[in-house]
Design a protein around this motif. Structure first.
Motif, PDB file in Angstrom:
ATOM      1  N   SER A 196      -4.482   7.528   6.116  1.00 52.89           N
ATOM      2  CA  SER A 196      -3.254   8.091   5.567  1.00 52.89           C
ATOM      3  C   SER A 196      -3.577   9.059   4.431  1.00 52.89           C
ATOM      4  O   SER A 196      -4.687   9.068   3.901  1.00 52.89           O
ATOM      5  N   GLN A 255      -7.521   4.211   5.194  1.00 50.22           N
ATOM      6  CA  GLN A 255      -6.537   3.689   6.137  1.00 50.22           C
ATOM      7  C   GLN A 255      -6.027   4.761   7.107  1.00 50.22           C
ATOM      8  O   GLN A 255      -5.183   4.490   7.956  1.00 50.22           O
ATOM      9  N   ARG A 274       2.150  11.249   8.164  1.00 48.66           N
ATOM     10  CA  ARG A 274       0.784  10.845   7.834  1.00 48.66           C
ATOM     11  C   ARG A 274       0.613  10.309   6.427  1.00 48.66           C
ATOM     12  O   ARG A 274      -0.498   9.984   6.021  1.00 48.66           O
ATOM     13  N   LEU A 288      -1.586   6.428  13.578  1.00 44.56           N
ATOM     14  CA  LEU A 288      -1.894   6.908  12.247  1.00 44.56           C
ATOM     15  C   LEU A 288      -3.367   6.813  11.914  1.00 44.56           C
ATOM     16  O   LEU A 288      -3.935   7.650  11.238  1.00 44.56           O
ATOM     17  N   ALA A 324       1.222   1.957   8.916  1.00 42.76           N
ATOM     18  CA  ALA A 324       0.173   2.604   9.692  1.00 42.76           C
ATOM     19  C   ALA A 324      -0.024   1.894  11.013  1.00 42.76           C
ATOM     20  O   ALA A 324      -0.360   0.719  11.061  1.00 42.76           O
TER      21      ALA A 324
END
Length: 306
Positions: A43, A41, A269, A304, A300
């Motif tokens: 992250s 994703q 993040r 991101l 997100a």
């Protein structure tokens, strides 16, 4: 919580510690490293397990909750099984036990570097480096090193910690490795007790101090708490940041909401959470991790996801 480490696995781990110490080094060398610091994703979601190294064992009203090593490891195994949890932050002993259990392939591993400021000690602010050093992080093929930087203007012990962190940031950068700095402003009360200061001015100041450590900030990430005014705090740096879980509050939903507000900041993040997810009030580690993963995913945005 169900037993996830069988008796046979546990006995094997203990026997390996006695009879095959070289297996630890072999496990470091054999670990399959991740392709990225980020999950699918875009992250970073790490579980933290370096609290025992500083003698901080209590959570949820149990002063010895994290002293049960088998229970701690089982909780970590549960958390790491969630595909959105892409790594762990820990001291060498915990990292090596997870390696020997075979659960760190394709996971980001961040080594905890300074755990010398023991919880409850009169000299707790003396956060000396007693864990991984930059060379060990490189040699053992970890993705980075994390350091605690508690800043107390009334305690001269902050100065050598600043210097040591700056040196570690520089050395990690020379190896092309992440330096995760956790800058936390503290204040000493009249009775000598020390407490985290979470107002926006103090946190923003801590972020600017940590951002400037070392000979380069090119590999530096900041690990910061959620706060009431995240725009001010996280507007103080361009460095990538992760939100730390901190001491679990009495209301897990409130913790999640606070993390969610902070995760909306463009420099943020991901999450690095320990006790709040590993020792939830209802004991459902998988559920707590899944709930945090949903908050992270929902936060997100275009900034991101690379």
């Amino acid at each position: 919580m169900p037993t996830l480490i069988t008796d046979e696995q546990w006995r094997s781990l203990l026997a390996t510690r006695v009879h095959r110490p070289e297996a630890v080094i072999e496990a470091y060398a054999d670990r399959r490293r991740p392709a990225s610091l980020l999950n699918e994703q875009g992250s970073m979601f790490l579980v933290a397990a370096d609290h025992p190294a500083r003698g901080s064992l209590g959570t949820g009203g149990d002063p010895l909750a994290m002293a049960d090593r088998r229970s701690l490891l089982e909780r970590l195994v549960v958390a790491l099984a969630n595909p959105q949890v892409n790594g762990v932050l820990g001291s060498p002993d915990v990292i090596e036990e997870l390696l020997l259990l075979g659960v760190l392939d394709d996971k980001v591993v961040i080594g905890s570097m300074n755990r010398g400021g023991l919880d409850g000690a009169t000299w707790t602010m003396d956060d000396r480096f007693t864990g991984y050093d930059a060379e060990a992080v490189r040699r053992y093929r970890l993705e980075g090193g994390k350091m605690l930087l508690r800043i107390d203007d009334d305690d001269a012990g902050t100065a050598p910690t600043l210097e040591a962190c700056a040196r570690a940031v520089s050395e990690l950068a020379e190896h092309g490795l992440m330096a995760m700095v956790e800058p936390l402003p503290y204040a000493t009360g009249a009775d000598g007790t020390r407490a985290l200061v979470k107002d926006s001015a103090a946190l923003a100041r801590a972020a600017t101090i940590a951002s400037a450590l070392g000979t380069t900030s090119s590999r530096t990430w900041l690990k910061m708490p959620s706060c009431d005014d995240p725009e001010v705090v996280f507007g103080a740096t361009t460095l990538p940041c992760v939100v730390l879980g901190g001491v679990p509050g009495p209301d897990p939903a409130a913790d999640l909401a606070s993390w969610g507000r902070t995760l909306l900041q463009p420099v943020v993040r991901g999450l690095v959470v320990g006790r709040a997810l590993l020792y939830p009030p209802d004991g459902d580690v998988a559920g707590a991790v899944a709930a945090a993963a949903r908050v992270l995913e929902s936060s997100a945005g275009p900034e991101l996801v690379a």
